[in-house]
Design an enzyme around this catalytic site. Sequence first.
Site, PDB file in Angstrom:
ATOM      1  N   PHE A 132      21.676 -41.583 -25.889  1.00  0.00           N
ATOM      2  CA  PHE A 132      21.667 -41.661 -24.435  1.00  0.00           C
ATOM      3  C   PHE A 132      23.116 -41.558 -23.972  1.00  0.00           C
ATOM      4  O   PHE A 132      24.025 -41.994 -24.685  1.00  0.00           O
ATOM      5  CB  PHE A 132      21.080 -43.014 -23.995  1.00  0.00           C
ATOM      6  N   GLN A 254      23.500 -45.077  -8.152  1.00  0.00           N
ATOM      7  CA  GLN A 254      23.558 -44.036  -9.178  1.00  0.00           C
ATOM      8  C   GLN A 254      22.650 -42.864  -8.846  1.00  0.00           C
ATOM      9  O   GLN A 254      21.471 -43.060  -8.524  1.00  0.00           O
ATOM     10  CB  GLN A 254      23.119 -44.618 -10.523  1.00  0.00           C
ATOM     11  N   HIS A 256      20.930 -39.819 -10.606  1.00  0.00           N
ATOM     12  CA  HIS A 256      20.601 -39.280 -11.927  1.00  0.00           C
ATOM     13  C   HIS A 256      20.692 -37.758 -11.820  1.00  0.00           C
ATOM     14  O   HIS A 256      20.195 -37.178 -10.851  1.00  0.00           O
ATOM     15  CB  HIS A 256      19.187 -39.717 -12.301  1.00  0.00           C
ATOM     16  N   LEU A 266      11.992 -37.875 -11.683  1.00  0.00           N
ATOM     17  CA  LEU A 266      12.933 -37.915 -12.795  1.00  0.00           C
ATOM     18  C   LEU A 266      12.470 -37.089 -13.987  1.00  0.00           C
ATOM     19  O   LEU A 266      11.323 -37.185 -14.405  1.00  0.00           O
ATOM     20  CB  LEU A 266      13.091 -39.365 -13.258  1.00  0.00           C
ATOM     21  N   GLU A 269      16.685 -38.616 -19.086  1.00  0.00           N
ATOM     22  CA  GLU A 269      17.888 -38.240 -19.825  1.00  0.00           C
ATOM     23  C   GLU A 269      17.528 -37.858 -21.271  1.00  0.00           C
ATOM     24  O   GLU A 269      18.258 -37.118 -21.927  1.00  0.00           O
ATOM     25  CB  GLU A 269      18.839 -39.443 -19.817  1.00  0.00           C
ATOM     26  N   ARG A 300      26.257 -40.546 -16.222  1.00  0.00           N
ATOM     27  CA  ARG A 300      25.432 -39.890 -15.190  1.00  0.00           C
ATOM     28  C   ARG A 300      26.227 -39.483 -13.955  1.00  0.00           C
ATOM     29  O   ARG A 300      25.983 -38.423 -13.378  1.00  0.00           O
ATOM     30  CB  ARG A 300      24.314 -40.842 -14.770  1.00  0.00           C
ATOM     31  N   HIS A 373      18.766 -42.911  -8.027  1.00  0.00           N
ATOM     32  CA  HIS A 373      18.018 -43.453  -9.154  1.00  0.00           C
ATOM     33  C   HIS A 373      18.119 -44.965  -9.281  1.00  0.00           C
ATOM     34  O   HIS A 373      17.145 -45.633  -9.588  1.00  0.00           O
ATOM     35  CB  HIS A 373      18.553 -42.779 -10.417  1.00  0.00           C
ATOM     36  N   ARG A 417      25.781 -47.409 -14.126  1.00  0.00           N
ATOM     37  CA  ARG A 417      24.986 -47.982 -15.219  1.00  0.00           C
ATOM     38  C   ARG A 417      24.754 -46.958 -16.325  1.00  0.00           C
ATOM     39  O   ARG A 417      24.493 -45.795 -16.047  1.00  0.00           O
ATOM     40  CB  ARG A 417      23.631 -48.435 -14.676  1.00  0.00           C
TER      41      ARG A 417
HETATM   42  C1  LIG Z   1      11.660 -42.880 -12.968  1.00  0.00           C
HETATM   43  C2  LIG Z   1      12.501 -43.972 -13.555  1.00  0.00           C
HETATM   44  C3  LIG Z   1      12.806 -43.956 -14.899  1.00  0.00           C
HETATM   45  C4  LIG Z   1      13.599 -44.967 -15.449  1.00  0.00           C
HETATM   46  N1  LIG Z   1      13.883 -44.939 -16.787  1.00  0.00           N
HETATM   47  C5  LIG Z   1      14.612 -45.954 -17.328  1.00  0.00           C
HETATM   48  C6  LIG Z   1      14.868 -45.991 -18.727  1.00  0.00           C
HETATM   49  O1  LIG Z   1      14.448 -45.129 -19.499  1.00  0.00           O
HETATM   50  N2  LIG Z   1      15.604 -47.025 -19.219  1.00  0.00           N
HETATM   51  C7  LIG Z   1      16.099 -48.017 -18.421  1.00  0.00           C
HETATM   52  O2  LIG Z   1      16.733 -48.939 -18.923  1.00  0.00           O
HETATM   53  N3  LIG Z   1      15.841 -48.009 -17.081  1.00  0.00           N
HETATM   54  C8  LIG Z   1      15.114 -47.009 -16.530  1.00  0.00           C
HETATM   55  N4  LIG Z   1      14.874 -47.014 -15.183  1.00  0.00           N
HETATM   56  C9  LIG Z   1      15.303 -48.167 -14.370  1.00  0.00           C
HETATM   57  C10 LIG Z   1      14.390 -49.340 -14.628  1.00  0.00           C
HETATM   58  O3  LIG Z   1      13.082 -48.900 -14.852  1.00  0.00           O
HETATM   59  C11 LIG Z   1      14.373 -50.312 -13.447  1.00  0.00           C
HETATM   60  O4  LIG Z   1      15.681 -50.637 -13.065  1.00  0.00           O
HETATM   61  C12 LIG Z   1      13.653 -51.605 -13.819  1.00  0.00           C
HETATM   62  O5  LIG Z   1      12.382 -51.314 -14.361  1.00  0.00           O
HETATM   63  C13 LIG Z   1      13.533 -52.508 -12.609  1.00  0.00           C
HETATM   64  O6  LIG Z   1      12.703 -53.584 -12.908  1.00  0.00           O
HETATM   65  P1  LIG Z   1      12.465 -54.719 -11.819  1.00  0.00           P
HETATM   66  O7  LIG Z   1      11.564 -55.708 -12.433  1.00  0.00           O
HETATM   67  O8  LIG Z   1      13.786 -55.189 -11.316  1.00  0.00           O
HETATM   68  O9  LIG Z   1      11.767 -53.973 -10.579  1.00  0.00           O
HETATM   69  P2  LIG Z   1      10.372 -53.175 -10.427  1.00  0.00           P
HETATM   70  O10 LIG Z   1       9.755 -52.805 -11.705  1.00  0.00           O
HETATM   71  O11 LIG Z   1      10.645 -52.093  -9.451  1.00  0.00           O
HETATM   72  O12 LIG Z   1       9.418 -54.250  -9.753  1.00  0.00           O
HETATM   73  C14 LIG Z   1       9.606 -54.711  -8.425  1.00  0.00           C
HETATM   74  C15 LIG Z   1       8.498 -55.655  -8.075  1.00  0.00           C
HETATM   75  O13 LIG Z   1       8.790 -56.307  -6.854  1.00  0.00           O
HETATM   76  C16 LIG Z   1       7.634 -56.361  -6.040  1.00  0.00           C
HETATM   77  N5  LIG Z   1       8.083 -56.446  -4.646  1.00  0.00           N
HETATM   78  C17 LIG Z   1       9.059 -55.729  -4.043  1.00  0.00           C
HETATM   79  N6  LIG Z   1       9.199 -56.109  -2.771  1.00  0.00           N
HETATM   80  C18 LIG Z   1       8.297 -57.092  -2.547  1.00  0.00           C
HETATM   81  C19 LIG Z   1       7.935 -57.875  -1.422  1.00  0.00           C
HETATM   82  N7  LIG Z   1       8.540 -57.726  -0.232  1.00  0.00           N
HETATM   83  N8  LIG Z   1       6.943 -58.779  -1.559  1.00  0.00           N
HETATM   84  C20 LIG Z   1       6.296 -58.928  -2.743  1.00  0.00           C
HETATM   85  N9  LIG Z   1       6.600 -58.212  -3.837  1.00  0.00           N
HETATM   86  C21 LIG Z   1       7.582 -57.306  -3.740  1.00  0.00           C
HETATM   87  C22 LIG Z   1       6.859 -55.105  -6.391  1.00  0.00           C
HETATM   88  O14 LIG Z   1       5.484 -55.246  -6.105  1.00  0.00           O
HETATM   89  C23 LIG Z   1       7.126 -55.005  -7.904  1.00  0.00           C
HETATM   90  O15 LIG Z   1       6.171 -55.772  -8.612  1.00  0.00           O
HETATM   91  C24 LIG Z   1      14.087 -46.008 -14.620  1.00  0.00           C
HETATM   92  C25 LIG Z   1      13.770 -46.022 -13.266  1.00  0.00           C
HETATM   93  C26 LIG Z   1      13.009 -44.997 -12.738  1.00  0.00           C
HETATM   94  C27 LIG Z   1      12.755 -45.015 -11.253  1.00  0.00           C
END
Ligand SMILES: Cc1cc2nc3c(=O)[nH]c(=O)nc-3n(C[C@H](O)[C@H](O)[C@H](O)COP(=O)(O)OP(=O)(O)OC[C@H]3O[C@@H](n4cnc5c(N)ncnc54)[C@H](O)[C@@H]3O)c2cc1C
Length: 614
Positions: A132, A254, A256, A266, A269, A300, A373, A417
């Site tokens: 990566f 960031q 991507h 997306l 990568e 990135r 991203h 990141r």
């Molecule tokens: C397409 C894509 C591919 C990626 N690939 C990678 C990868 O290969 N490797 C890597 O390390 N990272 C990757 N990332 C980044 C990584 O996936 C995210 O940064 C990480 O999963 C975020 O997790 P989280 O739990 O913080 O948020 P999320 O998984 O986004 O969860 C947010 C939660 O908050 C809840 N929520 C939000 N607002 C409210 C509200 N007002 N009231 C109640 N609930 C709410 C939602 O319902 C959800 O359950 C990728 C991101 C994307 C978009």
Amino acid sequence: MTPKHIEEQYDAVIVGAGAAGLSAALGFHRSDAARALRDAGVEPKVLVISKLQPLRSHTGSAEGGIAASLADMEPDDWRWHYYDTVKGGDWLVDQDAARLLAEDAPMTVINLERSGVAFSRTDDGRIAQRRFGGHTADFGAQPVKRAAYSADRIGHQILHTLWQQCVHYGVDFADEWYVTDLVLDETLTRAAGVIAFDTHAGVTHAIAARNTILATGGAGRLFHTTSNSHDLTGDGMALALDAGLQLEDIEFVQFHPTGLAHTGILLSEASRGEGGVLRNADGEAFMASYAPGHADLAARDVVSRAIRSETDAGRGVADPRDPDGAKDCVWLDMTGIDPEHMRRALPQVVETIEDYAGLDPTKDLVPVKPTAHYTMGGIPVTTDGEVYVWDGADRNVVEGLYAAGECSCVSVHGANRLGGNSLLDACLFGTRAGQAVAERVGQDPVAAGTPADPALGEALDAAKTARDADIDALLAGAAKDADGDNAYRVMADLSETMERGVAVLCDAGSIAQAQVVVDGPLAERARRLRPHSDARTFNQELTAIWEARHLVRLAEAVLAATDARHESRGSLKRTDFPERDDATCLNHSMTAAGAAPLRQPVHIVDIEPGARSY
Ligand SMILES: Cc1cc2nc3c(=O)[nH]c(=O)nc-3n(C[C@H](O)[C@H](O)[C@H](O)COP(=O)(O)OP(=O)(O)OC[C@H]3O[C@@H](n4cnc5c(N)ncnc54)[C@H](O)[C@@H]3O)c2cc1C
């Protein structure tokens, strides 16, 4: 006096059910402190609130991998991972936090494996790892395979596994409840809980919690071209701003490099990790000249800016679906990857290209452009997930308030990141936040599950009354004419304004132009929004209105912080301040609503800022 609206008292309320929120719930339940409580006959009460059904959280779309120096394929060392993370973040990283990230990464991945994550395997059964961008061996000497993966669906594996474990532990979920308010005491020193709107029943709840963990994910929807799902409207960050708190380093977003043209979706990568190459209109593999040694797997921000330089220099290509459109794309050439291997290692990437572009990546060149991203900045937290307010000299922890995952900023990503580090951040620091909360509850077991301080209850009560009035006014003003303004139009206009103003490159003029539109007409439109139906239940426009307001609130902070940083670092490229300026700018921005950012020194432990050669 028991405030009249409070339905429930919780030891911990977790807002968000992605990797961070679910890890926090598990961190809590699996901790020694929670076990001791249960042994003493006290069943701790934890509630996870999510505006989505948990398995729809954006974590499920993570593709490429999770970083850890497992050394399953090649020699590796956490110290190299630590160094890469600090350097990749352009030295705006708090090194105590990054050290913890790198050191505890292997344990985090192994815990995920033991919980049930089906990682891809080597022939001899170890967890397979892939290259990566920015991950190197021997302090930058050569690339290393550090991202543990599950084909190109690692997020799906992690999300489902964590959720199943939560079900196993009997975690309470409030699905499709939208948190509208974070409630603190007047002095911003203690958290009371949250106000949440149950979208099924159409009623608000004042949830008193001795501990609140915000885990609401990112804010990619600030930009028109984004890889983020529609729910990523920065709610948690805006809730913090609305409550009077600050955001840290929020100017760093960031991009991507490989979003599928005109969809922003997306293409992981991993498509370059497995051998894909970027080419300009002349067919030249241009990354070799921008980042010798790392080429297509440079960091990135470097690749995104290189794409922008190529398209600005007239060497871009148009999306074949819109041949007369802007030539703002370059080609992703995956034709050199063995087709069978491509389908096995990158099924999601192949499917996305086939379904959304109608192209065959084994034969066709694929048009790509930078896509918003990831938000490096967010709600400032300590390494135990405690939210704090920076007063210019010290971190003042808000008692009972925590944050984790993409909405937070523990400052492991600095100004940029590295791939694979955010799932790691969410799982590792989510777990730590859950553990810290369990310890806090355990220190005062008598109070577990009992009502919070009455003064905090009154603050909650007042917040609920105000929110109910807001909902009543919104529904009473429901405009039945289809032509009126709506939240989706406001969000679309905002995202286009932000894209023009600060995506990939910006200067004082472009920032000011965006500020004029965001602070003026867009803020006004967001305030005036009304739904088109007066239904209380399943009225998705209500939540869309709150999301639009949150995005506007957050955009104001992003623009203020961007305007105040007079240098270029990591993801932020200011063409009017093109150089990194460690002498005056090696510090974190701490931005509260409507105020100029304060500055917090970066924690430097043992890696002095140096050149960033890729
Ligand atoms: C397409 C894509 C591919 C990626 N690939 C990678 C990868 O290969 N490797 C890597 O390390 N990272 C990757 N990332 C980044 C990584 O996936 C995210 O940064 C990480 O999963 C975020 O997790 P989280 O739990 O913080 O948020 P999320 O998984 O986004 O969860 C947010 C939660 O908050 C809840 N929520 C939000 N607002 C409210 C509200 N007002 N009231 C109640 N609930 C709410 C939602 O319902 C959800 O359950 C990728 C991101 C994307 C978009």
